[in-house]
Design a protein around this motif. Structure first.
Motif, PDB file in Angstrom:
ATOM      1  N   GLU A 187       0.849  -1.181   0.000  1.00  0.00           N
ATOM      2  CA  GLU A 187       0.000   0.000   0.000  1.00  0.00           C
ATOM      3  C   GLU A 187       0.894   1.243   0.000  1.00  0.00           C
ATOM      4  OE1 GLU A 187      -2.531  -0.725   3.328  1.00  0.00           O
ATOM      5  OE2 GLU A 187      -3.695  -2.238   2.273  1.00  0.00           O
ATOM      6  N   SER A 188       0.753   2.136   0.988  1.00  0.00           N
ATOM      7  CA  SER A 188       1.560   3.361   0.981  1.00  0.00           C
ATOM      8  C   SER A 188       2.843   3.224   1.776  1.00  0.00           C
ATOM      9  CB  SER A 188       0.740   4.521   1.553  1.00  0.00           C
ATOM     10  OG  SER A 188       0.371   4.258   2.895  1.00  0.00           O
ATOM     11  N   ALA A 189       3.057   2.073   2.422  1.00  0.00           N
ATOM     12  CA  ALA A 189       4.234   1.903   3.282  1.00  0.00           C
ATOM     13  C   ALA A 189       5.409   1.372   2.479  1.00  0.00           C
ATOM     14  CB  ALA A 189       3.904   0.953   4.422  1.00  0.00           C
ATOM     15  N   ARG A 190       6.611   1.819   2.840  1.00  0.00           N
ATOM     16  CA  ARG A 190       7.819   1.311   2.221  1.00  0.00           C
ATOM     17  C   ARG A 190       8.754   0.810   3.301  1.00  0.00           C
ATOM     18  NH1 ARG A 190      10.479   5.089  -2.156  1.00  0.00           N
ATOM     19  NH2 ARG A 190      10.505   6.647  -0.506  1.00  0.00           N
ATOM     20  N   PHE A 191       9.683  -0.045   2.898  1.00  0.00           N
ATOM     21  CA  PHE A 191      10.664  -0.559   3.846  1.00  0.00           C
ATOM     22  C   PHE A 191      11.536   0.594   4.339  1.00  0.00           C
ATOM     23  CE2 PHE A 191      14.784  -2.234   5.018  1.00  0.00           C
ATOM     24  CZ  PHE A 191      14.419  -3.252   5.874  1.00  0.00           C
ATOM     25  N   THR A 192      11.738   0.673   5.644  1.00  0.00           N
ATOM     26  CA  THR A 192      12.556   1.737   6.210  1.00  0.00           C
ATOM     27  C   THR A 192      13.617   1.170   7.145  1.00  0.00           C
ATOM     28  OG1 THR A 192      11.088   2.104   8.112  1.00  0.00           O
ATOM     29  CG2 THR A 192      10.657   3.403   6.125  1.00  0.00           C
ATOM     30  N   ASN A 193      14.723   1.879   7.243  1.00  0.00           N
ATOM     31  CA  ASN A 193      15.809   1.557   8.155  1.00  0.00           C
ATOM     32  C   ASN A 193      16.182   2.863   8.842  1.00  0.00           C
ATOM     33  OD1 ASN A 193      19.226   0.279   7.740  1.00  0.00           O
ATOM     34  ND2 ASN A 193      18.001   0.543   9.562  1.00  0.00           N
ATOM     35  N   SER A 194      15.774   3.050  10.096  1.00  0.00           N
ATOM     36  CA  SER A 194      16.074   4.276  10.830  1.00  0.00           C
ATOM     37  C   SER A 194      17.335   4.070  11.656  1.00  0.00           C
ATOM     38  CB  SER A 194      14.910   4.664  11.743  1.00  0.00           C
ATOM     39  OG  SER A 194      13.782   5.045  10.979  1.00  0.00           O
ATOM     40  N   LEU A 195      18.327   4.928  11.419  1.00  0.00           N
ATOM     41  CA  LEU A 195      19.593   4.832  12.133  1.00  0.00           C
ATOM     42  C   LEU A 195      19.604   5.839  13.271  1.00  0.00           C
ATOM     43  CD1 LEU A 195      22.058   4.715   9.093  1.00  0.00           C
ATOM     44  CD2 LEU A 195      20.678   2.882  10.074  1.00  0.00           C
ATOM     45  N   TYR A 196      19.978   5.392  14.477  1.00  0.00           N
ATOM     46  CA  TYR A 196      20.136   6.277  15.622  1.00  0.00           C
ATOM     47  C   TYR A 196      21.619   6.523  15.834  1.00  0.00           C
ATOM     48  CZ  TYR A 196      15.305   4.966  16.324  1.00  0.00           C
ATOM     49  OH  TYR A 196      13.972   4.755  16.124  1.00  0.00           O
ATOM     50  N   ILE A 197      22.003   7.795  15.881  1.00  0.00           N
ATOM     51  CA  ILE A 197      23.417   8.117  15.953  1.00  0.00           C
ATOM     52  C   ILE A 197      23.728   8.879  17.241  1.00  0.00           C
ATOM     53  CG2 ILE A 197      23.607   8.135  13.455  1.00  0.00           C
ATOM     54  CD1 ILE A 197      23.784  11.147  13.572  1.00  0.00           C
ATOM     55  N   LYS A 198      24.967   8.773  17.667  1.00  0.00           N
ATOM     56  CA  LYS A 198      25.443   9.481  18.857  1.00  0.00           C
ATOM     57  C   LYS A 198      26.657  10.319  18.447  1.00  0.00           C
ATOM     58  CE  LYS A 198      28.096   5.393  20.356  1.00  0.00           C
ATOM     59  NZ  LYS A 198      28.292   4.426  21.448  1.00  0.00           N
ATOM     60  N   TRP A 199      26.868  11.402  19.173  1.00  0.00           N
ATOM     61  CA  TRP A 199      27.922  12.349  18.878  1.00  0.00           C
ATOM     62  C   TRP A 199      28.910  12.437  20.037  1.00  0.00           C
ATOM     63  CZ3 TRP A 199      27.959  14.825  14.154  1.00  0.00           C
ATOM     64  CH2 TRP A 199      26.771  14.795  13.420  1.00  0.00           C
ATOM     65  N   ARG A 200      30.117  12.856  19.729  1.00  0.00           N
ATOM     66  CA  ARG A 200      31.066  13.221  20.766  1.00  0.00           C
ATOM     67  C   ARG A 200      32.058  14.233  20.206  1.00  0.00           C
ATOM     68  NH1 ARG A 200      34.703   7.664  21.491  1.00  0.00           N
ATOM     69  NH2 ARG A 200      35.959   7.878  19.590  1.00  0.00           N
ATOM     70  N   GLN A 201      32.580  15.078  21.066  1.00  0.00           N
ATOM     71  CA  GLN A 201      33.595  16.028  20.677  1.00  0.00           C
ATOM     72  C   GLN A 201      34.964  15.350  20.688  1.00  0.00           C
ATOM     73  OE1 GLN A 201      32.372  19.165  23.572  1.00  0.00           O
ATOM     74  NE2 GLN A 201      32.438  20.504  21.769  1.00  0.00           N
ATOM     75  N   CYS A 202      35.834  15.844  19.841  1.00  0.00           N
ATOM     76  CA  CYS A 202      37.149  15.181  19.710  1.00  0.00           C
ATOM     77  C   CYS A 202      38.249  16.220  19.575  1.00  0.00           C
ATOM     78  CB  CYS A 202      37.141  14.249  18.510  1.00  0.00           C
ATOM     79  SG  CYS A 202      36.601  15.054  16.975  1.00  0.00           S
TER      80      CYS A 202
END
Length: 202
Positions: A187-202
């Motif tokens: 129908e209107s749905a498509r396959f999705t892959n949601s990536l959760y990312i984390k940050w840090r200072q360097c």
């Protein structure tokens, strides 16, 4: 085994839990380039919208669909998608993928097993992180699944990085009388892959 959960609820849980080895996100971030290729995602067939500084959703089209069955040729049992994302952000930061949500649709006979997996790495680096799920048949309907990425691979320190996402959907066994379809447009749905990312200072 049931995989039908709320994607929004999963995203909320992932973002509300403490994120290890992380700091506040940089003040600016943007996607500068998207290149995709493979049997599952011809160039221009995917959609990536940057929703905030913690979630990166990738939406695939109907090409990212694996199938097996008596009248299905063998090369349809696995579809691959290689994505390269050019990213720019405030200087002095680096980031890593720490978890992923998968959402899609499948119709698997008994004896058929579906696999959805992805590897994440940065251009110029050999280290990779990965996440995967399996869907055993019989199964029919929509599914979502949250996976923690076991090993964090950080981008180079600076103000830009090219993130590579190598995804695939696959079905086994081949050559049997059982049939299966995984990650099809429903129908209107498509396959999705949601990536959760984390940050840090360097």
């Amino acid at each position: 085994m049931k995989y039908a959960f709320s994607t929004l609820a999963l995203a909320g849980v992932a973002l509300s839990n403490p994120i290890p080895d992380s700091t506040a996100a940089p003040s600016s971030f943007k996607i500068t380039n998207i290149v995709s290729g493979g049997s599952g995602c011809p160039q221009g067939s995917i959609d990536i919208d940057w929703t905030n500084q913690g979630v990166l959703p990738i939406r695939f089209g109907r090409d990212f669909t694996a199938s097996v069955g008596p009248n299905v040729v063998a090369d349809q049992s696995r579809k691959n998608c290689q994505i390269n994302l050019g990213l720019e952000f405030s200087g002095g930061y680096q980031y890593a993928v720490y978890s992923a949500d998968y959402a899609g649709w499948g119709n698997l006979d008994a004896g058929v097993q579906g696999t959805v997996k992805a590897n994440y790495y940065f251009s110029g680096q050999q280290d990779q992180s990965s996440a995967a799920i399996t869907l055993p048949g019989p199964f029919s309907g929509a599914y979502t699944k949250h996976d923690d990425v076991g090993v964090s691979v950080w981008s180079p320190c600076g103000s830009s990085a090219n993130l590579n996402v190598n995804s695939e959907v696959a079905l086994t066994p081949l050559g049997s009388s059982a049939s299966g379809t995984l990650a099809a447009t429903k129908e209107s749905a498509r396959f999705t892959n949601s990536l959760y990312i984390k940050w840090r200072q360097c």
